[in-house]
Motif scaffolding. Sequence first.
Motif, short mmCIF file in Angstrom:
data_model
loop_
_atom_site.label_atom_id
_atom_site.label_comp_id
_atom_site.label_asym_id
_atom_site.label_seq_id
_atom_site.Cartn_x
_atom_site.Cartn_y
_atom_site.Cartn_z
N PHE A 44 -4.33 1.07 -9.70
CA PHE A 44 -3.61 0.24 -10.66
C PHE A 44 -2.55 -0.60 -9.96
N TRP A 45 -1.75 0.06 -9.09
CA TRP A 45 -0.68 -0.68 -8.41
C TRP A 45 -1.23 -1.64 -7.36
N LYS A 46 -2.35 -1.29 -6.75
CA LYS A 46 -2.98 -2.24 -5.83
C LYS A 46 -3.43 -3.49 -6.58
N ALA A 47 -4.02 -3.30 -7.76
CA ALA A 47 -4.44 -4.44 -8.57
C ALA A 47 -3.23 -5.28 -9.00
N PHE A 48 -2.14 -4.60 -9.33
CA PHE A 48 -0.92 -5.29 -9.72
C PHE A 48 -0.40 -6.16 -8.57
N PHE A 49 -0.32 -5.58 -7.37
CA PHE A 49 0.18 -6.33 -6.21
C PHE A 49 -0.78 -7.45 -5.82
N ARG A 50 -2.07 -7.20 -5.97
CA ARG A 50 -3.07 -8.21 -5.65
C ARG A 50 -2.88 -9.44 -6.55
N LYS A 51 -2.67 -9.17 -7.84
CA LYS A 51 -2.45 -10.25 -8.80
C LYS A 51 -1.14 -10.98 -8.50
N LEU A 52 -0.11 -10.21 -8.15
CA LEU A 52 1.19 -10.80 -7.83
C LEU A 52 1.08 -11.71 -6.61
N ASN A 53 0.37 -11.25 -5.58
CA ASN A 53 0.22 -12.04 -4.36
C ASN A 53 -0.57 -13.32 -4.62
N LYS A 54 -1.57 -13.19 -5.49
CA LYS A 54 -2.39 -14.37 -5.82
C LYS A 54 -1.55 -15.42 -6.55
N GLU A 55 -0.71 -14.96 -7.47
CA GLU A 55 0.16 -15.88 -8.21
C GLU A 55 1.15 -16.57 -7.26
N ARG A 56 1.66 -15.81 -6.31
CA ARG A 56 2.59 -16.40 -5.33
C ARG A 56 1.90 -17.47 -4.46
N GLN A 57 0.66 -17.19 -4.08
CA GLN A 57 -0.09 -18.15 -3.29
C GLN A 57 -0.35 -19.43 -4.07
N LEU A 58 -0.68 -19.29 -5.36
CA LEU A 58 -0.92 -20.46 -6.19
C LEU A 58 0.36 -21.28 -6.37
N LYS A 59 1.49 -20.60 -6.53
CA LYS A 59 2.75 -21.30 -6.66
C LYS A 59 3.11 -22.06 -5.38
N ALA A 60 2.80 -21.42 -4.26
CA ALA A 60 3.09 -22.05 -2.97
C ALA A 60 2.25 -23.30 -2.77
N MET A 87 -3.98 10.47 -9.06
CA MET A 87 -3.57 9.84 -7.80
C MET A 87 -4.32 8.54 -7.57
N ILE A 88 -5.65 8.58 -7.64
CA ILE A 88 -6.43 7.39 -7.29
C ILE A 88 -6.32 6.30 -8.34
N SER A 89 -6.27 6.67 -9.63
CA SER A 89 -6.16 5.64 -10.66
C SER A 89 -4.80 4.95 -10.60
N THR A 90 -3.74 5.71 -10.31
CA THR A 90 -2.41 5.11 -10.15
C THR A 90 -2.38 4.19 -8.93
N TYR A 91 -2.97 4.68 -7.85
CA TYR A 91 -3.03 3.89 -6.62
C TYR A 91 -3.78 2.59 -6.85
N GLN A 103 0.83 -1.20 0.00
CA GLN A 103 0.00 0.00 0.00
C GLN A 103 0.87 1.26 0.00
N ILE A 104 1.96 1.21 0.76
CA ILE A 104 2.89 2.34 0.81
C ILE A 104 3.52 2.56 -0.56
N MET A 105 3.93 1.48 -1.22
CA MET A 105 4.54 1.59 -2.54
C MET A 105 3.54 2.13 -3.57
N ALA A 106 2.29 1.67 -3.48
CA ALA A 106 1.26 2.12 -4.43
C ALA A 106 0.96 3.60 -4.24
N SER A 107 0.83 4.04 -2.98
CA SER A 107 0.53 5.46 -2.73
C SER A 107 1.72 6.35 -3.08
N SER A 108 2.94 5.86 -2.87
CA SER A 108 4.12 6.64 -3.26
C SER A 108 4.18 6.83 -4.77
N ALA A 109 3.86 5.77 -5.51
CA ALA A 109 3.84 5.87 -6.97
C ALA A 109 2.79 6.89 -7.42
#
Length: 341
Positions: A324-340, A318-322, A19-25
Amino acid sequence: MKEQDESVLASTNITPLQQIMASSAGALLTSLFVTPLDVVKIRLQAQNRPFTKGKCFVYCNGLMDHLCVCENGNSKAWYKAPPRRFTGTADAFVQIVRNEGVRSLWSGLPPTLVMAIPATVIYFTCYDQLRDLLIHRVNNAETASLISGATARLGAVTLISPLELVRTKMQYRPLSYWELRQCIEISVANDGWLSLWRGWGPSVLRDVPFSAMYWYNYEFGRKWLCQRYNKLEPTVPISFTAGAMSGSIAAFVTLPFDVVKTRRQIELGELEAMNKSPKRSSSTWNMMMRIISENGFKGLYAGLLPRLMKVAPACAIMISTYEFWKAFFRKLNKERQLKAL
């Protein structure tokens, strides 16, 4: 209820660090896009009403306000005199780039980033965390967003206020860190620790209602747009549109408080520039009455169009960037969970 559960699940799949990374972006991109608009606006203002020595003006790019004091009428990077008069906004862009280089369009960006990124990180991260806690209790996404937005903004304003005071004092005149420390110690000795939060009241009156209305309308608008275009998840264009609309509404309603805060900032800044001790500031209500007596009721809505032209794109970016990156991290976390698994 199912929709709310899915919304909460989607949010909680994001870690606080993400969340910090997304808001900073989002803060970085917003500053990069909106700063040139305010640089050009200040140049056009200075051309029509030249700044005299000791005169203050407020530089604001949609994320942070910067109080600037004119030293000799013409040497500040934000308002150098052009070789020939600007004929309009487009001509100002062209002349500034041609005569001073592209970098001049981002004058004032470093102090914006120093203040805007920490403030934005605190604000957006607290908002998301509070919303996730409240949404089950109030059983309504819009209400949870309204309460979370107001509370997060109140906390961010309170935490950042002393840093903003330090930044403002450094903008009045060049100060070493030792001189700045002395300045703060004298202020605390004379007026107590609460002096570090001078200007907190007008900031809260402007920013907290803005935040509450912004998040309530954003949540409502995003949901409505998703239903209208048959989208299960908000896309970047939907977030952008909802952010621009909600930001415009909130900016219009809270403009009188913004006018009061700007007037107070400029008056205090000019007293400080002349090395005079600031008088005890009048209440927000008294300041409003003074503006109405001087300029009529329309004085409370001075600068409405420039504010909307700045706030709407800033909120949208601000909000669309935020999101977008939240959706990106959400997808990344989901892929990591599936791999695990």
